[in-house]
Design a protein around this motif. Structure first.
Motif, mmCIF file in Angstrom:
data_model
loop_
_atom_site.group_PDB
_atom_site.id
_atom_site.type_symbol
_atom_site.label_atom_id
_atom_site.label_comp_id
_atom_site.label_asym_id
_atom_site.label_seq_id
_atom_site.Cartn_x
_atom_site.Cartn_y
_atom_site.Cartn_z
ATOM 1 N N ILE A 381 1.031 -1.205 -0.039
ATOM 2 C CA ILE A 381 -0.004 0.016 -0.011
ATOM 3 C C ILE A 381 0.863 1.341 -0.015
ATOM 4 O O ILE A 381 1.949 1.470 0.877
ATOM 5 C CB ILE A 381 -0.893 0.070 1.106
ATOM 6 N N GLY A 382 0.725 2.245 -0.975
ATOM 7 C CA GLY A 382 1.789 3.102 -1.282
ATOM 8 C C GLY A 382 1.473 4.346 -0.359
ATOM 9 O O GLY A 382 0.427 4.513 0.534
ATOM 10 N N ARG A 383 2.436 5.189 -0.208
ATOM 11 C CA ARG A 383 2.285 6.528 0.484
ATOM 12 C C ARG A 383 1.119 7.433 -0.120
ATOM 13 O O ARG A 383 0.935 7.460 -1.118
ATOM 14 C CB ARG A 383 3.968 7.126 0.237
ATOM 15 N N PHE A 384 0.554 7.593 1.276
ATOM 16 C CA PHE A 384 -0.513 8.525 1.154
ATOM 17 C C PHE A 384 -1.658 7.662 0.365
ATOM 18 O O PHE A 384 -2.814 8.733 0.037
ATOM 19 C CB PHE A 384 -0.190 10.134 0.387
ATOM 20 N N ALA A 385 -1.901 6.541 0.335
ATOM 21 C CA ALA A 385 -2.682 5.963 -0.531
ATOM 22 C C ALA A 385 -4.270 6.353 -0.321
ATOM 23 O O ALA A 385 -5.041 6.364 -1.140
ATOM 24 C CB ALA A 385 -2.576 4.422 -0.671
ATOM 25 N N PHE A 386 -4.524 6.560 1.138
ATOM 26 C CA PHE A 386 -6.016 6.900 1.469
ATOM 27 C C PHE A 386 -6.057 8.239 2.394
ATOM 28 O O PHE A 386 -6.784 8.553 3.017
ATOM 29 C CB PHE A 386 -6.215 5.736 2.534
ATOM 30 N N ARG A 387 -5.070 8.984 2.009
ATOM 31 C CA ARG A 387 -4.874 10.242 2.881
ATOM 32 C C ARG A 387 -6.193 11.092 2.701
ATOM 33 O O ARG A 387 -6.762 11.275 1.550
ATOM 34 C CB ARG A 387 -3.751 11.262 2.036
ATOM 35 N N GLU A 388 -6.691 11.771 3.824
ATOM 36 C CA GLU A 388 -7.900 12.312 3.710
ATOM 37 C C GLU A 388 -9.080 11.908 3.412
ATOM 38 O O GLU A 388 -9.954 12.231 3.019
ATOM 39 C CB GLU A 388 -7.433 13.868 3.217
ATOM 40 N N CYS A 389 -9.116 10.496 3.626
ATOM 41 C CA CYS A 389 -10.560 9.797 3.344
ATOM 42 C C CYS A 389 -11.356 10.103 4.658
ATOM 43 O O CYS A 389 -11.312 9.330 5.646
ATOM 44 C CB CYS A 389 -10.239 8.323 2.900
ATOM 45 N N LYS A 390 -11.938 11.171 4.607
ATOM 46 C CA LYS A 390 -12.719 11.533 5.908
ATOM 47 C C LYS A 390 -13.715 10.895 6.546
ATOM 48 O O LYS A 390 -14.056 10.915 7.646
ATOM 49 C CB LYS A 390 -13.263 13.294 5.670
ATOM 50 N N SER A 391 -14.470 10.062 5.611
ATOM 51 C CA SER A 391 -15.522 9.227 5.958
ATOM 52 C C SER A 391 -14.963 7.740 6.492
ATOM 53 O O SER A 391 -15.949 6.876 7.075
ATOM 54 C CB SER A 391 -16.615 9.204 5.138
ATOM 55 N N LEU A 392 -13.595 7.549 6.012
ATOM 56 C CA LEU A 392 -13.483 6.103 6.124
ATOM 57 C C LEU A 392 -13.341 5.538 7.689
ATOM 58 O O LEU A 392 -12.448 6.286 8.379
ATOM 59 C CB LEU A 392 -11.895 5.873 5.344
ATOM 60 N N GLN A 393 -14.080 4.713 8.127
ATOM 61 C CA GLN A 393 -14.066 4.407 9.607
ATOM 62 C C GLN A 393 -13.259 2.704 9.655
ATOM 63 O O GLN A 393 -12.768 2.901 10.790
ATOM 64 C CB GLN A 393 -15.613 4.088 9.717
ATOM 65 N N THR A 394 -13.196 2.186 8.812
ATOM 66 C CA THR A 394 -13.015 0.367 8.846
ATOM 67 C C THR A 394 -12.119 0.385 7.803
ATOM 68 O O THR A 394 -12.510 0.268 6.424
ATOM 69 C CB THR A 394 -14.069 -0.516 9.283
ATOM 70 N N VAL A 395 -10.796 -0.712 8.067
ATOM 71 C CA VAL A 395 -10.191 -1.117 7.108
ATOM 72 C C VAL A 395 -9.755 -2.648 7.241
ATOM 73 O O VAL A 395 -9.274 -2.785 8.430
ATOM 74 C CB VAL A 395 -8.819 -0.284 6.682
ATOM 75 N N TYR A 396 -9.876 -3.417 6.369
ATOM 76 C CA TYR A 396 -9.629 -4.673 6.455
ATOM 77 C C TYR A 396 -8.352 -5.011 5.401
ATOM 78 O O TYR A 396 -8.185 -4.860 4.348
ATOM 79 C CB TYR A 396 -10.702 -5.679 6.012
ATOM 80 N N ILE A 397 -7.384 -5.692 6.109
ATOM 81 C CA ILE A 397 -5.985 -5.972 5.429
ATOM 82 C C ILE A 397 -5.444 -7.407 5.678
ATOM 83 O O ILE A 397 -5.259 -7.927 6.678
ATOM 84 C CB ILE A 397 -4.687 -5.000 5.971
ATOM 85 N N PRO A 398 -5.456 -8.189 4.426
ATOM 86 C CA PRO A 398 -5.142 -9.383 4.258
ATOM 87 C C PRO A 398 -3.437 -9.676 4.606
ATOM 88 O O PRO A 398 -2.616 -8.652 4.725
ATOM 89 C CB PRO A 398 -5.413 -9.960 2.847
#
Length: 445
Positions: A381-398
């Motif tokens: 997962i690259g640098r700043f890949a999800f930066r400022e995703c203001k509504s993101l609450q949950t992330v699932y990582i394999p």
């Protein structure tokens, strides 16, 4: 007899120089090095204005001034007195260097000073003036320097003559009352940040004479809705229209080869744009945060498409022309062929199974997404890949993810949980990757 001939010669010269407003071509002003083909005065003729301009611009130019004893014989406007002047390096001309003792709110710059032409307005000459509302720039001026009118918050009207060639960086930055500007077809270059922060500017037409437009030239022009760029322009520079929140229409000439980083970042009203076949390079975050963009077709000749070019484009449909050797679109995702890197994701994207890496800024600035499942098989997962995703609450990582780069989830202010298949933090995950959220390890779903 010789004296009489000399007097007649001087009289003829004066009559030619000060012909009436409706008259023909003017002679070169007081020793100017420009030839007779470049003599259009402020408010030049209709034919001049129509090259890249509209009739509203032409009408705004008003009177073609003819000054006698400091007063225009046609409209009565008076030349400003008390301005400061500095002798230019050529020793043959002057530049306006400051407001001096002048108290005028509408500045009318003379075309001569102490018998020499005034050819420039020098750096910071009127910077941060609290009183200036208008400026008349005479035909003798060919150069407008750095920060000349920057932070003149009351400046609402500027008449630039059709002989100015260069307008330097920040010349009109933060002139918040300036709603219209006429750029004559003599201008060859516009400097960095030249109109940055002109929040009342609504429309601008740039004539084809302009070959270079600097970095952030129109950044934060909040009211700008339409821009016409010049044919012949080869590069759209970094942050050119950064956060132009009202921008709806912009043409990209078929001479443009490069769109540089963040050129349209934050243009949330931009709903459509056509990339010409001439484009070969698209920089990082070029269309980031263009939340109204509906569709974009990537030309087959694009050789370099930076990661995150479409980050935050939540509604866009991505289309790749057939025949592009470096990239393809699948599942409304742009994928780099060689590295299998996800470059950008459009509306309702489905990441293809063969993707190995989520690139920099790939999902950054998305304001809709509330949860994200990283597909099994993703290794990085690259640098700043999800930066400022203001509504993101949950992330699932394999557990296929062996590397998370720095600040991948920076400023995801609603992020609460990471559910990770790994038993503990892999060595390749950057410290602080979780950005204050709670991490659940050994998650089996």
């Amino acid at each position: 007899m010789k004296k009489l001939s000399a007097m007649l010669l001087i009289l003829c010269s004066v009559l030619i120089l000060f012909s009436s407003c409706g008259g023909g071509e003017k002679e070169a002003a007081h020793g100017s090095d420009l030839d007779a083909n470049d003599q259009s005065q402020t408010g030049g003729n209709k034919e001049d204005v129509d090259i890249g301009q509209n009739t509203d611009d032409a009408e705004e130019q008003g009177c073609q001034h003819v000054f006698e004893n400091g007063v225009c014989a046609n409209c009565g406007i008076e030349l400003s007195e008390g301005l400061d002047f500095t002798l230019n390096e050529d020793g043959e001309s002057y530049g306006v260097s400051g407001i001096g003792s002048c108290t005028d709110t509408e500045i009318v710059i003379p075309d001569t000073y102490e018998g020499k032409p005034v050819t420039a307005i020098l750096e910071r000459a009127f910077w941060a003036s609290e009183t200036i509302t208008g400026v008349e720039i005479p035909p003798s001026v060919i150069y407008i320097g750095y920060n000349v009118f920057s932070n003149c918050f009351k400046l609402a009207k500027v008449n630039i003559s059709n002989r100015v060639k260069h307008i330097e960086g920040s010349a009109f930055s933060n002139c918040t009352a300036l709603s219209k500007i006429y750029i004559p077809n003599s201008v060859e270059s516009l400097g960095d940040e030249v109109f940055e922060g002109c929040s009342s500017l609504t429309r601008i037409v740039i004539p084809d004479s302009v070959k270079v437009i600097g970095i952030s030239a129109f950044a934060r022009c909040d009211s700008l809705t339409e821009v016409v760029l010049p044919q012949g322009l080869e590069s759209i520079e970094n942050s050119l229209f950064y956060e132009c929140l009202s921008l709806k229409t912009v043409n990209i000439p078929d001479t443009v080869k490069t769109l540089k980083g963040a050129a349209f970042l934050g243009c949330s009203s931009l709903s459509e744009i056509v990339l010409p076949q001439s484009v070969v390079q698209i920089g990082i975050n070029v269309f980031a945060g263009c939340t109204s963009l509906r569709e974009i077709v990537i030309p087959k000749g694009v050789q370099k498409l930076a990661e995150g070019a479409f980050s935050g484009c939540e509604t866009v449909k991505l289309i790749m022309e057939e025949g592009n050797a470096n990239y393809y679109v699948e599942g409304n995702c742009v994928i780099e062929r060689d590295t299998k890197t996800l470059i950008g994701a459009g509306k309702d994207c489905v990441i293809p199974a063969d993707v190995k890496r989520i690139g920099e800024y790939a999902f950054a600035f998305n304001q809709i997404m509330t949860e994200f499942f990283v597909p099994d098989g993703i290794a990085e997962i690259g640098r700043f890949a999800f930066r400022e995703c203001k509504s993101l609450q949950t992330v699932y990582i394999p557990d296929s993810v062996v590397r998370i780069s720095e600040r991948a989830f920076e400023d995801c202010e609603s992020l609460t949980y990471f559910y990770c298949e790994s038993d503990n933090e892999p060595a390749g995950w950057d410290g602080g990757w979780y950005y204050r959220a709670e991490v659940v390890w050994n998650y089996k779903g």
